[in-house]
Design an enzyme around this catalytic site. Structure first.
Site, PDB file in Angstrom:
ATOM      1  N   GLY A 173      -8.007  20.563   1.040  1.00 54.51           N
ATOM      2  CA  GLY A 173      -6.989  20.154   1.995  1.00 54.51           C
ATOM      3  C   GLY A 173      -5.857  21.165   2.019  1.00 54.51           C
ATOM      4  O   GLY A 173      -5.421  21.639   0.972  1.00 54.51           O
ATOM      5  N   MET A 198      -2.601   6.086   0.695  1.00 50.30           N
ATOM      6  CA  MET A 198      -3.128   6.216   2.051  1.00 50.30           C
ATOM      7  C   MET A 198      -3.531   7.667   2.321  1.00 50.30           C
ATOM      8  O   MET A 198      -4.584   7.930   2.906  1.00 50.30           O
ATOM      9  CB  MET A 198      -2.104   5.752   3.084  1.00 50.30           C
ATOM     10  CG  MET A 198      -2.642   5.787   4.511  1.00 50.30           C
ATOM     11  SD  MET A 198      -1.462   5.216   5.758  1.00 50.30           S
ATOM     12  CE  MET A 198      -0.366   6.634   5.826  1.00 50.30           C
ATOM     13  N   ARG A 211      -8.537  21.091   6.660  1.00 54.48           N
ATOM     14  CA  ARG A 211      -9.216  21.487   5.435  1.00 54.48           C
ATOM     15  C   ARG A 211      -9.827  22.864   5.651  1.00 54.48           C
ATOM     16  O   ARG A 211     -10.133  23.229   6.786  1.00 54.48           O
ATOM     17  CB  ARG A 211     -10.312  20.481   5.049  1.00 54.48           C
ATOM     18  CG  ARG A 211      -9.767  19.064   4.860  1.00 54.48           C
ATOM     19  CD  ARG A 211     -10.817  18.120   4.282  1.00 54.48           C
ATOM     20  NE  ARG A 211     -11.131  18.426   2.898  1.00 54.48           N
ATOM     21  CZ  ARG A 211     -10.348  18.097   1.860  1.00 54.48           C
ATOM     22  NH1 ARG A 211      -9.220  17.435   2.051  1.00 54.48           N
ATOM     23  NH2 ARG A 211     -10.709  18.420   0.632  1.00 54.48           N
ATOM     24  N   PHE A 250       0.840  -1.193   0.000  1.00 54.67           N
ATOM     25  CA  PHE A 250       0.000   0.000   0.000  1.00 54.67           C
ATOM     26  C   PHE A 250       0.880   1.251   0.000  1.00 54.67           C
ATOM     27  O   PHE A 250       1.727   1.430   0.877  1.00 54.67           O
ATOM     28  CB  PHE A 250      -0.891  -0.043   1.239  1.00 54.67           C
ATOM     29  CG  PHE A 250      -1.997   0.974   1.298  1.00 54.67           C
ATOM     30  CD1 PHE A 250      -2.714   1.358   0.180  1.00 54.67           C
ATOM     31  CD2 PHE A 250      -2.344   1.524   2.525  1.00 54.67           C
ATOM     32  CE1 PHE A 250      -3.750   2.278   0.261  1.00 54.67           C
ATOM     33  CE2 PHE A 250      -3.385   2.444   2.622  1.00 54.67           C
ATOM     34  CZ  PHE A 250      -4.085   2.819   1.495  1.00 54.67           C
ATOM     35  N   ALA A 251       0.697   2.084  -0.992  1.00 52.50           N
ATOM     36  CA  ALA A 251       1.518   3.286  -1.166  1.00 52.50           C
ATOM     37  C   ALA A 251       1.091   4.389  -0.209  1.00 52.50           C
ATOM     38  O   ALA A 251      -0.100   4.602   0.015  1.00 52.50           O
ATOM     39  CB  ALA A 251       1.401   3.787  -2.604  1.00 52.50           C
ATOM     40  N   THR A 252       2.069   5.106   0.308  1.00 52.21           N
ATOM     41  CA  THR A 252       1.773   6.251   1.169  1.00 52.21           C
ATOM     42  C   THR A 252       0.883   7.273   0.455  1.00 52.21           C
ATOM     43  O   THR A 252      -0.077   7.767   1.061  1.00 52.21           O
ATOM     44  CB  THR A 252       3.068   6.882   1.689  1.00 52.21           C
ATOM     45  OG1 THR A 252       3.802   5.878   2.417  1.00 52.21           O
ATOM     46  CG2 THR A 252       2.788   8.060   2.606  1.00 52.21           C
ATOM     47  N   MET A 291      -7.157   9.148   3.343  1.00 53.37           N
ATOM     48  CA  MET A 291      -7.361   9.981   4.531  1.00 53.37           C
ATOM     49  C   MET A 291      -8.126  11.250   4.168  1.00 53.37           C
ATOM     50  O   MET A 291      -9.026  11.677   4.902  1.00 53.37           O
ATOM     51  CB  MET A 291      -6.020  10.313   5.184  1.00 53.37           C
ATOM     52  CG  MET A 291      -5.396   9.128   5.886  1.00 53.37           C
ATOM     53  SD  MET A 291      -3.732   9.494   6.495  1.00 53.37           S
ATOM     54  CE  MET A 291      -3.468   8.109   7.617  1.00 53.37           C
ATOM     55  N   GLU A 292      -7.797  11.844   3.022  1.00 53.42           N
ATOM     56  CA  GLU A 292      -8.531  13.032   2.580  1.00 53.42           C
ATOM     57  C   GLU A 292      -9.984  12.670   2.240  1.00 53.42           C
ATOM     58  O   GLU A 292     -10.902  13.432   2.545  1.00 53.42           O
ATOM     59  CB  GLU A 292      -7.843  13.686   1.394  1.00 53.42           C
ATOM     60  CG  GLU A 292      -6.547  14.370   1.774  1.00 53.42           C
ATOM     61  CD  GLU A 292      -6.187  15.524   0.863  1.00 53.42           C
ATOM     62  OE1 GLU A 292      -6.898  16.546   0.906  1.00 53.42           O
ATOM     63  OE2 GLU A 292      -5.209  15.384   0.127  1.00 53.42           O
ATOM     64  N   HIS A 302       3.187   6.702   8.202  1.00 54.73           N
ATOM     65  CA  HIS A 302       2.799   5.415   7.613  1.00 54.73           C
ATOM     66  C   HIS A 302       3.642   4.379   8.349  1.00 54.73           C
ATOM     67  O   HIS A 302       4.838   4.272   8.106  1.00 54.73           O
ATOM     68  CB  HIS A 302       3.081   5.427   6.116  1.00 54.73           C
ATOM     69  CG  HIS A 302       2.410   4.331   5.375  1.00 54.73           C
ATOM     70  ND1 HIS A 302       2.306   4.338   4.006  1.00 54.73           N
ATOM     71  CD2 HIS A 302       1.806   3.193   5.788  1.00 54.73           C
ATOM     72  CE1 HIS A 302       1.676   3.249   3.604  1.00 54.73           C
ATOM     73  NE2 HIS A 302       1.369   2.529   4.677  1.00 54.73           N
ATOM     74  N   THR A 303       3.029   3.614   9.239  1.00 52.96           N
ATOM     75  CA  THR A 303       3.770   2.836  10.229  1.00 52.96           C
ATOM     76  C   THR A 303       3.909   1.348   9.946  1.00 52.96           C
ATOM     77  O   THR A 303       4.709   0.687  10.622  1.00 52.96           O
ATOM     78  CB  THR A 303       3.121   3.018  11.612  1.00 52.96           C
ATOM     79  OG1 THR A 303       1.743   2.606  11.530  1.00 52.96           O
ATOM     80  CG2 THR A 303       3.201   4.469  12.069  1.00 52.96           C
TER      81      THR A 303
END
Length: 128
Positions: free
Chosen positions: A58, A34, A109, A29-31, A38-39, A65-66
C-alpha cells in the site's frame, strides 16, 4: 483487471474498537481497523492477478470514516480496481454496516517482488 471487486467481511470485536487501538475513547469501530480492512479488500481484489513471488504494498489511502459502527455489528468492506498504470494499481474502497455506508475512499498499491522488497526492508533495519 479493471473492475475486479473483492469484499472482506468482519465483525466489530473488542480489538477493533477505537478505545482499544487508541484512536479515540469510544467503543466503536476504529478508523485504523477500517483502514486495515480496506487494504485487505484491495489485496483480495488484486490476488488473482499476482505472479509467483509477487505481492503488493500500500502506498496511498484517502478515506472518510462517515458513521460509527458498534461492537458486534458486521462490516463489509469492498475494493474495486479502477486503474492500472505500470506497477501502480488504484482502487475505490467502501465500508458498510447493516444500516449503510460508514466509510469510503481511494487506495493505491504497487506491485513488488516480495523477496527483494523484504531484503530491502531488512537491510534498512540492519538485519542483513
Amino acid at each position: 483487471m479493471i473492475g475486479n471487486t473483492y469484499t472482506h467481511r468482519l465483525t466489530v470485536t473488542e480489538d477493533k474498537l477505537a478505545s482499544t487501538v487508541g484512536s479515540g475513547l469510544l467503543r466503536v469501530f476504529a478508523t485504523p481497523a477500517m483502514i486495515a480492512a480496506m487494504e485487505q479488500a484491495a489485496c483480495g481484489a488484486l490476488a488473482p492477478f499476482l505472479q509467483e513471488g509477487q505481492t503488493s504494498v500500500g502506498t496511498a489511502l484517502q478515506i472518510e470514516h462517515t458513521a460509527p459502527t458498534p461492537l458486534g455489528m458486521e462490516v463489509e468492506v469492498t475494493a474495486t480496481i479502477t486503474a492500472v498504470e505500470g506497477r501502480r494499481i488504484d482502487f475505490t474502497v467502501e465500508a458498510r454496516d447493516a444500516v449503510g455506508n460508514v466509510g469510503h475512499g481511494t487506495h493505491s498499491r504497487f506491485l513488488v517482488d516480495a523477496a527483494r522488497f523484504q531484503e530491502k526492508a531488512d537491510r534498512k533495519g540492519g538485519r542483513v
